[in-house]
Design a protein around this motif. Structure first.
Motif, short mmCIF file in Angstrom:
data_model
loop_
_atom_site.label_atom_id
_atom_site.label_comp_id
_atom_site.label_asym_id
_atom_site.label_seq_id
_atom_site.Cartn_x
_atom_site.Cartn_y
_atom_site.Cartn_z
N GLN A 137 0.82 -1.20 0.00
CA GLN A 137 0.00 0.00 0.00
C GLN A 137 0.86 1.26 0.00
N LYS A 138 0.24 2.39 -0.26
CA LYS A 138 0.96 3.66 -0.30
C LYS A 138 1.36 4.11 1.10
N ALA A 139 2.45 4.85 1.16
CA ALA A 139 2.89 5.51 2.40
C ALA A 139 2.75 7.01 2.20
N TYR A 140 2.63 7.74 3.31
CA TYR A 140 2.40 9.19 3.21
C TYR A 140 3.29 9.95 4.18
N VAL A 141 3.78 11.10 3.71
CA VAL A 141 4.51 12.04 4.56
C VAL A 141 3.79 13.37 4.48
N LEU A 142 3.48 13.96 5.63
CA LEU A 142 2.73 15.22 5.69
C LEU A 142 3.59 16.31 6.30
N GLU A 143 3.51 17.50 5.71
CA GLU A 143 4.22 18.66 6.25
C GLU A 143 3.24 19.83 6.35
N PHE A 144 3.24 20.49 7.52
CA PHE A 144 2.35 21.61 7.78
C PHE A 144 3.15 22.90 7.83
N LYS A 145 2.61 23.96 7.22
CA LYS A 145 3.30 25.26 7.25
C LYS A 145 2.30 26.40 7.37
N ILE A 146 2.65 27.38 8.20
CA ILE A 146 1.88 28.61 8.31
C ILE A 146 2.49 29.64 7.37
N LYS A 147 1.66 30.36 6.64
CA LYS A 147 2.16 31.36 5.70
C LYS A 147 2.97 32.43 6.45
N SER A 148 4.16 32.70 5.93
CA SER A 148 5.04 33.70 6.52
C SER A 148 5.06 34.95 5.63
N LYS A 149 5.69 36.02 6.14
CA LYS A 149 5.79 37.26 5.38
C LYS A 149 6.64 37.10 4.12
N ARG A 150 7.50 36.09 4.11
CA ARG A 150 8.37 35.87 2.95
C ARG A 150 7.60 35.32 1.75
N GLU A 151 6.41 34.77 2.00
CA GLU A 151 5.64 34.12 0.95
C GLU A 151 4.49 35.02 0.51
N ALA A 152 4.40 35.26 -0.78
CA ALA A 152 3.40 36.19 -1.31
C ALA A 152 2.00 35.60 -1.25
N THR A 153 1.87 34.29 -1.48
CA THR A 153 0.56 33.65 -1.53
C THR A 153 0.58 32.34 -0.73
N LEU A 154 -0.60 31.83 -0.46
CA LEU A 154 -0.71 30.54 0.23
C LEU A 154 -0.17 29.41 -0.65
N GLU A 155 -0.26 29.59 -1.96
CA GLU A 155 0.31 28.60 -2.87
C GLU A 155 1.83 28.52 -2.70
N ASP A 156 2.48 29.65 -2.45
CA ASP A 156 3.93 29.66 -2.19
C ASP A 156 4.25 28.87 -0.92
N THR A 157 3.40 29.02 0.10
CA THR A 157 3.59 28.29 1.35
C THR A 157 3.45 26.79 1.12
N LEU A 158 2.48 26.42 0.30
CA LEU A 158 2.27 25.00 -0.02
C LEU A 158 3.49 24.44 -0.74
N LYS A 159 4.00 25.18 -1.71
CA LYS A 159 5.19 24.72 -2.44
C LYS A 159 6.38 24.56 -1.49
N ALA A 160 6.50 25.47 -0.51
CA ALA A 160 7.60 25.39 0.46
C ALA A 160 7.46 24.15 1.33
N ALA A 161 6.22 23.79 1.70
CA ALA A 161 5.99 22.60 2.51
C ALA A 161 6.39 21.34 1.75
N LEU A 162 5.97 21.24 0.49
CA LEU A 162 6.32 20.07 -0.32
C LEU A 162 7.82 20.01 -0.60
N ALA A 163 8.42 21.18 -0.84
CA ALA A 163 9.86 21.21 -1.10
C ALA A 163 10.65 20.77 0.12
N GLN A 164 10.18 21.11 1.31
CA GLN A 164 10.89 20.74 2.54
C GLN A 164 10.96 19.23 2.71
#
Length: 211
Positions: A137-164
């Motif tokens: 079966q599939k395995a999952y890794v989850l990362e949570f992030k709060i939007k910071s001032k460095r990120e212009a949009t919530l989409e940027d925050t999401l990309k940062a979470a996945l990149a981490q």
């Protein structure tokens, strides 16, 4: 509980405050000395499907459209701005709040997955990992992030979470335990107040340092 504390050398009259904090810490929920843990049992009195089970199905089927719809609806109807304030303080830490909420949603998968929280893997500490009891079966890794001032949009925050997840090689523990790389899925959760953005990514095939 009291017997175990006594065996470990702790006076239950001094250190035992109930089962809730012990259970919270056992699954890796981060807690401060000033935090309060509450334990409750959820009972379904109807045989009809309940929304959180739809969320679990969407999670397992990688239906991020429904996951986003569900999380934003619940956040908008249920959470207070005190719970999800953008500026963490001693009284409110939004990332920990959402972390605990998502753990509560997926705990029903415990029969199919080993659910791990805040453990070390690769070059850091992931937020949540689901290791399947059935290696097919599939395995999952989850990362949570709060939007910071460095990120212009919530989409940027999401990309940062996945990149981490990729940059810190959080998959290393799963791969070391025999999970095939192509079976690993990544979920990023980005938050800004009551707004939630969830995205997914498959494991990128590259050399992963094994622990």
């Amino acid at each position: 509980d009291k017997a175990n504390l006594s065996v470990l050398g702790y006076d239950p009259e001094k250190y035992y405050s109930g089962r809730s904090p012990l259970e919270a810490l056992s699954i890796g929920v981060p807690m401060k000395d000033t935090d309060i843990a509450l334990r409750c049992n959820i009972v379904t009195i109807s045989e009809e499907d309940v929304p959180y089970r739809d969320f679990l199905q969407a999670f397992l089927q990688e239906d991020v459209y429904y996951m986003n719809e569900y999380m934003n609806e619940v956040a908008g109807r249920t959470f207070s701005f005190f719970d999800v304030a953008n500026k963490p303080s001693e009284k409110a830490d939004p990332e920990r709040f959402y972390h605990g909420f998502v753990l509560g949603l997926i705990v029903e998968l415990a029969g199919q997955y080993h659910i791990l929280s805040n453990r070390e893997s690769g070059f850091g500490r992931y937020d949540v990992m689901l290791e399947p009891t059935d290696r097919r079966q599939k395995a999952y890794v989850l990362e949570f992030k709060i939007k910071s001032k460095r990120e212009a949009t919530l989409e940027d925050t999401l990309k940062a979470a996945l990149a981490q997840i990729e940059q810190k090689c959080y998959d290393a523990e799963l791969i070391a335990r025999g999970i095939a790389r192509e079976q690993i899925r990544h979920y990023g959760f980005a938050f800004e107040g009551k707004r939630v953005r969830i995205g997914k990514m498959r494991h990128i095939d590259r050399d992963i340092p094994l622990p």
